[in-house]
Design a protein around this motif. Structure first.
Motif, mmCIF file in Angstrom:
data_model
loop_
_atom_site.group_PDB
_atom_site.id
_atom_site.type_symbol
_atom_site.label_atom_id
_atom_site.label_comp_id
_atom_site.label_asym_id
_atom_site.label_seq_id
_atom_site.Cartn_x
_atom_site.Cartn_y
_atom_site.Cartn_z
ATOM 1 N N PRO A 257 -22.200 -11.428 -32.651
ATOM 2 C CA PRO A 257 -21.050 -11.598 -31.755
ATOM 3 C C PRO A 257 -21.366 -12.591 -30.630
ATOM 4 N N ALA A 258 -20.420 -13.483 -30.375
ATOM 5 C CA ALA A 258 -20.629 -14.521 -29.366
ATOM 6 C C ALA A 258 -20.877 -13.878 -28.004
ATOM 7 N N ASP A 259 -21.810 -14.475 -27.277
ATOM 8 C CA ASP A 259 -22.230 -13.909 -25.998
ATOM 9 C C ASP A 259 -22.313 -15.062 -25.001
ATOM 10 N N SER A 260 -21.132 -15.617 -24.665
ATOM 11 C CA SER A 260 -21.121 -16.849 -23.876
ATOM 12 C C SER A 260 -20.827 -16.586 -22.404
ATOM 13 N N GLY A 261 -20.762 -15.312 -22.015
ATOM 14 C CA GLY A 261 -20.472 -15.006 -20.620
ATOM 15 C C GLY A 261 -18.986 -14.821 -20.352
ATOM 16 N N LEU A 262 -18.162 -14.940 -21.402
ATOM 17 C CA LEU A 262 -16.717 -14.778 -21.231
ATOM 18 C C LEU A 262 -16.273 -13.481 -21.908
ATOM 19 N N SER A 263 -15.331 -12.790 -21.278
ATOM 20 C CA SER A 263 -14.854 -11.578 -21.939
ATOM 21 C C SER A 263 -13.456 -11.770 -22.513
ATOM 22 N N SER A 264 -12.776 -12.833 -22.114
ATOM 23 C CA SER A 264 -11.493 -13.145 -22.749
ATOM 24 C C SER A 264 -11.113 -14.595 -22.457
ATOM 25 N N VAL A 265 -10.495 -15.221 -23.432
ATOM 26 C CA VAL A 265 -10.025 -16.601 -23.270
ATOM 27 C C VAL A 265 -8.582 -16.675 -23.739
ATOM 28 N N THR A 266 -7.712 -17.161 -22.867
ATOM 29 C CA THR A 266 -6.300 -17.361 -23.223
ATOM 30 C C THR A 266 -6.017 -18.853 -23.187
ATOM 31 N N VAL A 267 -5.386 -19.352 -24.245
ATOM 32 C CA VAL A 267 -5.062 -20.783 -24.285
ATOM 33 C C VAL A 267 -3.550 -20.975 -24.337
ATOM 34 N N LEU A 268 -3.074 -21.882 -23.497
ATOM 35 C CA LEU A 268 -1.669 -22.302 -23.490
ATOM 36 C C LEU A 268 -1.633 -23.684 -24.133
ATOM 37 N N ALA A 269 -0.900 -23.813 -25.234
ATOM 38 C CA ALA A 269 -0.909 -25.068 -25.990
ATOM 39 C C ALA A 269 0.504 -25.406 -26.454
ATOM 40 N N PRO A 270 0.716 -26.659 -26.873
ATOM 41 C CA PRO A 270 2.049 -27.013 -27.375
ATOM 42 C C PRO A 270 2.386 -26.329 -28.700
ATOM 43 N N ASP A 271 1.388 -25.882 -29.455
ATOM 44 C CA ASP A 271 1.668 -25.239 -30.749
ATOM 45 C C ASP A 271 0.723 -24.056 -30.978
ATOM 46 N N GLY A 272 1.141 -23.181 -31.885
ATOM 47 C CA GLY A 272 0.421 -21.931 -32.112
ATOM 48 C C GLY A 272 -0.936 -22.114 -32.759
#
Ligand code: AMP
Ligand code: MG
Length: 323
Positions: A257-272
């Motif tokens: 499991p990735a362990d990059s120091g982030l617990s959640s990432v949300t991306v806002l983009a023009p497409d899904g």
């Protein structure tokens, strides 16, 4: 299982603030292993929603690795032979290849064998051994996917579209609504949100981001127009052993499991597709690489990074209101 689906559903909460010229119409269905909700605010009716839901079912038949006759099943059992695939599958695979390249393979759709070792659905999960992980990793490699026109050749690997399928299918569903004349709608595919058009009173779309620790929400993104929002978090699917949480987003370099120091990432983009693929990739890549990737390749996207220490960083041009 139901609890996990609900957690995934709640990953993003939709808040809609008034302003419709017609009474909103809404319908739900179960597809893609999750709950799909489509709400039309103007320019359409229940028939349009049903058409979009039917199209989602057709996309699932094409892209599910477990459906007999799907493109994915055909590819994953092709044993290196060239197979002819649907233009949508070509689009998803080519986009994944490009995003993998741009993210230094943080997005890797050839982790199928590694993912299988992490048994998130079991009531009695076991840790894979490091030998098992190494063996499974020998079957990964984005360079093993070769696309030529509408045929694909996949050598010595199998494909898992879990990181991108919901986003790509959201694009398809939104396209169906748009083609039928729908001017304002909101789609929620198990937490992958798509908006279509603007609300008639000019108020923004408001999408809240759930706290992965279950403490309500961390804040909300506000924006206008047709956009997509996707969140990747270790809390969406995981098991715990001896007090350690093993989640479902894997670091392709290690197979763990990735362990990059982030617990959640949300991306806002023009497409899904972009939102979905990038949320997974940036979660793996970590904060510094995420900043570079967005600046270099995705100036029209933004990301909300929740660090493991609970602090938040917003990358790119987005209005994020902290709770
Ligand atoms: P998401 O919830 O969109 O972040 O996607 C996570 C799903 O994608 C997992 O359940 C796996 O099926 C698959 N996956 C896990 N790690 C990766 C990765 N690094 N790249 C691509 N797919 C992944
Ligand atoms: Mg994703």
């Amino acid at each position: 299982m139901l609890k996990r689906i609900l957690v995934a559903m709640l990953a993003l909460l939709m808040l809609i603030t008034g302003g419709c010229t017609q009474k909103p119409v809404q319908a739900q269905s179960f597809a893609l292993d999750t709950i799909i909700t489509i709400k039309i605010l103007s320019g359409g009716d229940d028939e349009d929603i049903q058409a979009a839901l039917r199209h989602i079912d057709q996309c699932e038949s094409l892209l599910s690795a477990h459906r007999s006759g799907s493109d994915l099943e055909t590819i994953n059992t092709s044993e290196g032979a060239a197979v002819s695939i649907d233009p949508l599958t070509v689009h998803i695979l080519s986009s994944a290849l490009q995003i993998a390249q741009q993210t230094n393979n943080a997005l890797d759709i050839t982790l199928y064998e590694v993912s299988r070792l992490w048994d998130y659905k079991s009531d009695n999960p076991q840790l894979p051994t490091s030998e098992q992980i190494q063996t499974a990793l020998s079957f990964r490699g984005m360079d093993r996917i070769c696309i030529h026109d509408n045929t694909v050749t996949v050598q010595n690997t199998r494909i898992d579209l879990g990181a991108v399928a919901k986003g790509a299918i959201g694009d398809e569903a939104a396209q169906v609504l748009k083609a039928r004349g729908v001017t304002c709608a909101l789609l929620n595919l198990g937490g992958n949100i798509m908006t279509l058009g603007d609300k008639s009173d000019g108020s923004p779309w408001i999408v809240s981001i759930e706290d992965p620790d279950g403490n309500g929400t961390i804040g909300s993104l506000q924006f206008s127009g047709s956009k997509a929002v996707a969140t990747s978090s270790g809390a969406q699917r995981y098991f715990e052993l001896d007090g350690v949480r093993y989640h479902h987003i894997l670091d392709p370099q290690t197979g763990y499991p990735a362990d990059s120091g982030l617990s959640s990432v949300t991306v806002l983009a023009p497409d899904g597709l972009t939102a979905d693929a990038l949320s997974t990739a940036l979660f793996v890549a970590g904060e510094d690489a995420a900043q570079t990737i967005l600046q270099q390749y995705y100036p029209d996207c933004a990301a909300v990074l929740l660090r493991c220490d609970g602090t938040v960083r917003v990358l790119g041009d987005a209005l994020f209101i902290r709770e």
